[in-house]
Write a protein that holds these residues in place. Structure first.
Motif, PDB file in Angstrom:
ATOM      1  N   LYS A 193      -1.234  13.077  -1.116  1.00  0.00           N
ATOM      2  CA  LYS A 193      -1.472  11.641  -1.055  1.00  0.00           C
ATOM      3  C   LYS A 193      -1.358  11.167   0.398  1.00  0.00           C
ATOM      4  CE  LYS A 193       0.666  10.727  -5.580  1.00  0.00           C
ATOM      5  NZ  LYS A 193       1.774   9.997  -6.244  1.00  0.00           N
ATOM      6  N   PRO A 194      -2.096  10.137   0.795  1.00  0.00           N
ATOM      7  CA  PRO A 194      -3.195   9.494   0.053  1.00  0.00           C
ATOM      8  C   PRO A 194      -4.404  10.418  -0.006  1.00  0.00           C
ATOM      9  CG  PRO A 194      -3.093   8.629   2.276  1.00  0.00           C
ATOM     10  CD  PRO A 194      -1.919   9.545   2.124  1.00  0.00           C
ATOM     11  N   PHE A 195      -5.147  10.373  -1.090  1.00  0.00           N
ATOM     12  CA  PHE A 195      -6.251  11.298  -1.287  1.00  0.00           C
ATOM     13  C   PHE A 195      -7.520  10.531  -1.639  1.00  0.00           C
ATOM     14  CE2 PHE A 195      -3.991  10.793  -5.261  1.00  0.00           C
ATOM     15  CZ  PHE A 195      -4.993  10.503  -6.163  1.00  0.00           C
ATOM     16  N   SER A 196      -8.630  11.167  -1.405  1.00  0.00           N
ATOM     17  CA  SER A 196      -9.929  10.612  -1.778  1.00  0.00           C
ATOM     18  C   SER A 196     -10.178  10.895  -3.258  1.00  0.00           C
ATOM     19  CB  SER A 196     -11.029  11.251  -0.925  1.00  0.00           C
ATOM     20  OG  SER A 196     -12.280  11.160  -1.555  1.00  0.00           O
ATOM     21  N   GLN A 197     -10.527   9.865  -4.011  1.00  0.00           N
ATOM     22  CA  GLN A 197     -10.847  10.084  -5.423  1.00  0.00           C
ATOM     23  C   GLN A 197     -12.060  10.995  -5.566  1.00  0.00           C
ATOM     24  OE1 GLN A 197     -11.154   6.331  -7.428  1.00  0.00           O
ATOM     25  NE2 GLN A 197      -9.001   5.818  -7.122  1.00  0.00           N
ATOM     26  N   ARG A 198     -12.969  10.908  -4.622  1.00  0.00           N
ATOM     27  CA  ARG A 198     -14.147  11.781  -4.637  1.00  0.00           C
ATOM     28  C   ARG A 198     -13.726  13.251  -4.508  1.00  0.00           C
ATOM     29  NH1 ARG A 198     -17.408  13.532  -0.367  1.00  0.00           N
ATOM     30  NH2 ARG A 198     -19.528  14.126  -0.958  1.00  0.00           N
ATOM     31  N   LEU A 199     -12.738  13.508  -3.630  1.00  0.00           N
ATOM     32  CA  LEU A 199     -12.239  14.876  -3.470  1.00  0.00           C
ATOM     33  C   LEU A 199     -11.557  15.351  -4.740  1.00  0.00           C
ATOM     34  CD1 LEU A 199     -11.491  17.395  -1.806  1.00  0.00           C
ATOM     35  CD2 LEU A 199      -9.481  16.144  -1.007  1.00  0.00           C
ATOM     36  N   LEU A 200     -10.727  14.494  -5.337  1.00  0.00           N
ATOM     37  CA  LEU A 200     -10.040  14.876  -6.567  1.00  0.00           C
ATOM     38  C   LEU A 200     -11.042  15.201  -7.666  1.00  0.00           C
ATOM     39  CD1 LEU A 200      -7.526  15.208  -8.342  1.00  0.00           C
ATOM     40  CD2 LEU A 200      -7.578  12.737  -8.746  1.00  0.00           C
ATOM     41  N   ILE A 201     -12.052  14.374  -7.828  1.00  0.00           N
ATOM     42  CA  ILE A 201     -13.057  14.606  -8.872  1.00  0.00           C
ATOM     43  C   ILE A 201     -13.822  15.901  -8.604  1.00  0.00           C
ATOM     44  CG2 ILE A 201     -15.225  13.741  -9.844  1.00  0.00           C
ATOM     45  CD1 ILE A 201     -14.013  10.886  -9.464  1.00  0.00           C
ATOM     46  N   ALA A 202     -14.131  16.181  -7.326  1.00  0.00           N
ATOM     47  CA  ALA A 202     -14.830  17.425  -6.986  1.00  0.00           C
ATOM     48  C   ALA A 202     -13.990  18.634  -7.355  1.00  0.00           C
ATOM     49  CB  ALA A 202     -15.170  17.446  -5.494  1.00  0.00           C
ATOM     50  N   ARG A 203     -12.700  18.567  -7.088  1.00  0.00           N
ATOM     51  CA  ARG A 203     -11.827  19.711  -7.415  1.00  0.00           C
ATOM     52  C   ARG A 203     -11.648  19.858  -8.917  1.00  0.00           C
ATOM     53  NH1 ARG A 203      -7.252  20.491  -2.727  1.00  0.00           N
ATOM     54  NH2 ARG A 203      -8.639  20.244  -0.961  1.00  0.00           N
ATOM     55  N   ILE A 204     -11.552  18.742  -9.621  1.00  0.00           N
ATOM     56  CA  ILE A 204     -11.458  18.806 -11.079  1.00  0.00           C
ATOM     57  C   ILE A 204     -12.698  19.472 -11.652  1.00  0.00           C
ATOM     58  CG2 ILE A 204     -11.551  17.401 -13.186  1.00  0.00           C
ATOM     59  CD1 ILE A 204      -9.659  15.420 -11.791  1.00  0.00           C
ATOM     60  N   ARG A 205     -13.875  19.056 -11.191  1.00  0.00           N
ATOM     61  CA  ARG A 205     -15.116  19.641 -11.702  1.00  0.00           C
ATOM     62  C   ARG A 205     -15.195  21.132 -11.385  1.00  0.00           C
ATOM     63  NH1 ARG A 205     -18.404  16.125 -13.919  1.00  0.00           N
ATOM     64  NH2 ARG A 205     -18.482  13.922 -13.276  1.00  0.00           N
ATOM     65  N   ALA A 206     -14.777  21.523 -10.183  1.00  0.00           N
ATOM     66  CA  ALA A 206     -14.824  22.934  -9.797  1.00  0.00           C
ATOM     67  C   ALA A 206     -13.938  23.778 -10.701  1.00  0.00           C
ATOM     68  CB  ALA A 206     -14.413  23.095  -8.338  1.00  0.00           C
ATOM     69  N   ILE A 207     -12.733  23.290 -10.976  1.00  0.00           N
ATOM     70  CA  ILE A 207     -11.811  24.045 -11.828  1.00  0.00           C
ATOM     71  C   ILE A 207     -12.319  24.090 -13.266  1.00  0.00           C
ATOM     72  CG2 ILE A 207      -9.487  24.075 -12.821  1.00  0.00           C
ATOM     73  CD1 ILE A 207      -8.473  23.002 -10.134  1.00  0.00           C
ATOM     74  N   LEU A 208     -12.844  22.975 -13.759  1.00  0.00           N
ATOM     75  CA  LEU A 208     -13.368  22.972 -15.126  1.00  0.00           C
ATOM     76  C   LEU A 208     -14.540  23.929 -15.291  1.00  0.00           C
ATOM     77  CD1 LEU A 208     -13.220  19.179 -16.077  1.00  0.00           C
ATOM     78  CD2 LEU A 208     -11.733  21.026 -16.892  1.00  0.00           C
ATOM     79  N   ARG A 209     -15.385  24.018 -14.275  1.00  0.00           N
ATOM     80  CA  ARG A 209     -16.508  24.966 -14.361  1.00  0.00           C
ATOM     81  C   ARG A 209     -15.991  26.391 -14.465  1.00  0.00           C
ATOM     82  NH1 ARG A 209     -19.433  21.432 -11.023  1.00  0.00           N
ATOM     83  NH2 ARG A 209     -18.649  22.410  -9.139  1.00  0.00           N
ATOM     84  N   ARG A 210     -14.908  26.668 -13.757  1.00  0.00           N
ATOM     85  CA  ARG A 210     -14.375  28.030 -13.774  1.00  0.00           C
ATOM     86  C   ARG A 210     -13.659  28.345 -15.079  1.00  0.00           C
ATOM     87  NH1 ARG A 210     -12.308  26.522  -8.492  1.00  0.00           N
ATOM     88  NH2 ARG A 210     -10.191  26.859  -9.249  1.00  0.00           N
ATOM     89  N   THR A 211     -13.301  27.314 -15.836  1.00  0.00           N
ATOM     90  CA  THR A 211     -12.627  27.565 -17.108  1.00  0.00           C
ATOM     91  C   THR A 211     -13.586  27.651 -18.286  1.00  0.00           C
ATOM     92  OG1 THR A 211     -12.266  25.205 -17.517  1.00  0.00           O
ATOM     93  CG2 THR A 211     -10.542  26.377 -16.325  1.00  0.00           C
ATOM     94  N   GLU A 212     -14.862  27.358 -18.044  1.00  0.00           N
ATOM     95  CA  GLU A 212     -15.832  27.433 -19.133  1.00  0.00           C
ATOM     96  C   GLU A 212     -15.968  28.871 -19.633  1.00  0.00           C
ATOM     97  OE1 GLU A 212     -19.434  25.864 -17.617  1.00  0.00           O
ATOM     98  OE2 GLU A 212     -18.753  23.776 -17.649  1.00  0.00           O
TER      99      GLU A 212
END
Length: 235
Positions: A102-121
């Protein structure tokens, strides 16, 4: 299905703003204001990914993750208000998949969430489909990796890995004896140009070794070439 993200943070402003940002991206969001109230809910009804603050009352993020990892491998991103190397090393050692200060960019957080979710598919087509293409297992001496089931065994014993750990180990085991630089391992584990520094990869490697040594105290298959990178040693 719509991915579900759990946010655990005692800062109401963060819960509100991040929830709105995630919902606008199509995620379902559940929020919790402390680790104690979140623990049972995350175990009883696991989300697809959890974002945990480290500094919280009643039960901090470190303790929450420790208890989660006893029963669950939910992908996890840590948030912290301090740029603290010790916090980062501890968080990764305990099983976090990523770490944002923190403080963090919400865009960065969303990008990392999407990257991790793709790897868990699920990476294998269901077996009952006629045109299913099986994902080959990786067998290297005493190591066996099953990408379709996200399963790892060493000498016949299960080793539980996070998604990031699995991808790093898979990259090393695919070409035993060949060195992978930190940059190459970063490209494997972190996509979408999401930046992580060298010590993040080092922390994942230390955690991998620790997990294998829990089933084999003599485990030495992941070798360090100082100043170059890592390789999976041929037996």
């Amino acid at each position: 299905m719509t991915p579900t993200i759990a946010l655990v943070d005692d800062d109401r402003n963060i819960l509100t703003s991040v929830s709105i940002a995630l919902q606008s991206e199509g995620f379902t969001v559940r929020v919790y204001s402390d680790g104690e109230s979140a623990l049972k809910a995350l175990l009883d009804n696991p989300p697809d990914l959890a974002v945990l603050d480290i500094k919280m009352p009643r039960m901090d993020g470190m303790e929450l993750l420790r208890r989660l990892r006893e029963k669950s491998s939910i992908p996890t991103i840590f948030l912290t208000s301090k740029d603290d190397e010790l916090d980062e090393a501890l968080g990764l050692a305990m099983g976090a998949d990523d770490y944002i200060t923190k403080p963090f960019s919400q865009r960065l957080l969303i990008a990392r969430i999407r990257a991790i979710l793709r790897r868990t598919e699920v990476r294998a087509t269901p077996e009952d489909e006629a045109d299913a293409t099986p994902v080959e297992k990786i067998v290297r001496g005493r190591l066996e990796m099953d990408p379709a089931r996200h399963r790892v065994q060493w000498d016949g014993k299960d080793v539980t890995l996070t998604v990031t750990e699995f991808l790093i180990l898979e990259a090393l085991a695919q070409r035993p004896g060949f060195v992978k630089s930190r940059d190459q391992l970063m490209d494997t584990a972190y996509q979408d140009d999401v930046y992580v520094d060298d010590r993040t990869i080092d922390s994942h490697i230390k955690r991998l070794r620790r997990k294998f040594r829990q089933v084999d105290p003599e485990f030495k298959a992941i070798e360090t070439l100082y100043g170059v990178g890592y390789r999976f040693g041929e037996e």
